[in-house]
Design an enzyme around this catalytic site. Structure first.
Site, PDB file in Angstrom:
ATOM      1  N   HIS A  43       0.265   2.303   0.518  1.00  0.00           N
ATOM      2  CA  HIS A  43      -0.858   3.360   0.845  1.00  0.00           C
ATOM      3  C   HIS A  43      -0.085   4.198   1.974  1.00  0.00           C
ATOM      4  O   HIS A  43      -0.542   4.147   3.452  1.00  0.00           O
ATOM      5  CB  HIS A  43      -2.270   2.874   1.407  1.00  0.00           C
ATOM      6  CG  HIS A  43      -3.300   3.813   1.705  1.00  0.00           C
ATOM      7  ND1 HIS A  43      -4.679   3.729   1.218  1.00  0.00           N
ATOM      8  CD2 HIS A  43      -3.163   5.180   1.958  1.00  0.00           C
ATOM      9  CE1 HIS A  43      -5.484   4.627   1.476  1.00  0.00           C
ATOM     10  NE2 HIS A  43      -4.760   5.498   2.073  1.00  0.00           N
ATOM     11  N   GLU A  70      -1.475   4.519  -3.280  1.00  0.00           N
ATOM     12  CA  GLU A  70      -2.698   5.195  -2.819  1.00  0.00           C
ATOM     13  C   GLU A  70      -2.547   6.322  -1.882  1.00  0.00           C
ATOM     14  O   GLU A  70      -1.720   6.170  -0.987  1.00  0.00           O
ATOM     15  CB  GLU A  70      -3.570   3.960  -2.149  1.00  0.00           C
ATOM     16  CG  GLU A  70      -4.000   2.715  -3.196  1.00  0.00           C
ATOM     17  CD  GLU A  70      -4.456   1.594  -2.451  1.00  0.00           C
ATOM     18  OE1 GLU A  70      -5.151   0.670  -3.061  1.00  0.00           O
ATOM     19  OE2 GLU A  70      -4.602   1.564  -1.168  1.00  0.00           O
ATOM     20  N   HIS A 190     -10.258  -4.174  -1.038  1.00  0.00           N
ATOM     21  CA  HIS A 190     -10.734  -3.948   0.246  1.00  0.00           C
ATOM     22  C   HIS A 190     -11.512  -5.438   0.742  1.00  0.00           C
ATOM     23  O   HIS A 190     -12.521  -5.434   0.226  1.00  0.00           O
ATOM     24  CB  HIS A 190     -11.572  -2.640   0.621  1.00  0.00           C
ATOM     25  CG  HIS A 190     -11.590  -2.143   1.984  1.00  0.00           C
ATOM     26  ND1 HIS A 190     -10.634  -1.252   2.663  1.00  0.00           N
ATOM     27  CD2 HIS A 190     -12.197  -2.910   3.176  1.00  0.00           C
ATOM     28  CE1 HIS A 190     -10.729  -1.064   3.458  1.00  0.00           C
ATOM     29  NE2 HIS A 190     -11.502  -1.841   4.255  1.00  0.00           N
TER      30      HIS A 190
END
Length: 238
Positions: A43, A70, A190
C-alpha cells in the site's frame, strides 16, 4: 479456498527507519511466498513513508503469487498501477496523512469517479477491488461502478470481536451475501489476526482473500515468519 495475501508495508517501515536495505523487502516477499503466502500486498502512499514506488516495480519482477497494490486512485498512484499491471488493485479512500486506512468508499457519492477509474484499470487487464464498509448499499454501489470484488473493512469487526463476536460478524455476513448475489468476489482486511480470522472465515466460507500485515508481522517477532504464515494458513483451513 481463501487466499492469504501478506501485506509487507511494515517490513518497509522497519527498513526505512534506519536507511539502507535491512530488512531486504524483496527477500522478505520471496520468503513469504516460500513459506506459503498466496499473495503479496503493498500500500504505497504519496510520501513513501514505507513502501516506495520503486519497490512496486521491483516486486512486480519477482512476485510469483498474486500481486495486490492498494491505494487511493490519484495521480502518481494511477500511473504506477497502469505501468506495473498487478494482478489486483484495491482502491482505498485514505487521506494523504492517514496513519492507516480507516473507512471504506462511499460508493454512491463517488459513483461516477469510481466507474471511470475502474473501467480504465479493467481495460488494462487488472482485477479491481473496492474497499468498503460492511454496508449493503456500499457493496451495491461498488458493483454498479463495475468492480470485480469488494474488500470488506474489518476493523469494526476486530474491535468488537472479543466482547460480542456474534454481533460483530452480523453485518459482514449480510454484506458478503449481497456481494455474492451481485457476482462480486469478496476480500477482507484490517486488524485481522490469529484470534478473529477463523471466525470470519467460518461465517463467510466463500471469502476469496484476506490481506494481513500488521498483526502478522507482530506475531512473526515471537513465532518467526515461516511459522506465523503457517499459523495464519491453518486458521483459514480449519
Amino acid at each position: 479456498m481463501t487466499r492469504l495475501s501478506v501485506n509487507i508495508n511494515k517490513i518497509a517501515t522497519i527498513r526505512n527507519a534506519r536507511g539502507g536495505n535491512n530488512p531486504d523487502l524483496l527477500k522478505v516477499a520471496l520468503d513469504c511466498e516460500r513459506f506459503g503466502a498466496e499473495g503479496i500486498t503493498i500500500h504505497p502512499r504519496p510520501d513513501e513513508r514505507h513502501i516506495r514506488y520503486q519497490d512496486a516495480y521491483d516486486l512486480k519482477k519477482i512476485v510469483t503469487t498474486e500481486f495486490n497494490i492498494e491505494g487511493n486512485p490519484e495521480g502518481e498512484f494511477i500511473a504506477l498501477v497502469e505501468n506495473i499491471k498487478p494482478d489486483q488493485v484495491t482502491l482505498v479512500p485514505d487521506a494523504v496523512n492517514a496513519i492507516t486506512s480507516n473507512a471504506g468508499w462511499d460508493t454512491i457519492t463517488h459513483q461516477s469517479f469510481l466507474t471511470e477509474i475502474i473501467s480504465n484499470f479493467k481495460k488494462a487487464g487488472i482485477r479491481v477491488s473496492v474497499f468498503v464498509d460492511p454496508v449493503t448499499a456500499m457493496v451495491e454501489g461498488a458493483a454498479k461502478a463495475g468492480a470485480d470484488r469488494v474488500e470488506l473493512y474489518t476493523e469494526p469487526y476486530a474491535t468488537s470481536f472479543h466482547s460480542n463476536k456474534e454481533a460483530a460478524i452480523k453485518e459482514y455476513i449480510e454484506a458478503a451475501a449481497a456481494a455474492k448475489s451481485l457476482g462480486l468476489g469478496i476480500n477482507a482486511g484490517h486488524d485481522l489476526d490469529l484470534f478473529n480470522l477463523n471466525y470470519l472465515k467460518k461465517n463467510i466460507p466463500f471469502l476469496d482473500e484476506v490481506s494481513i500485515g500488521h498483526a502478522l508481522i507482530c506475531d512473526a517477532l515471537y513465532y518467526g515468519l515461516e511459522n506465523t504464515i503457517q499459523l495464519y494458513l491453518r486458521e483459514l483451513k480449519k
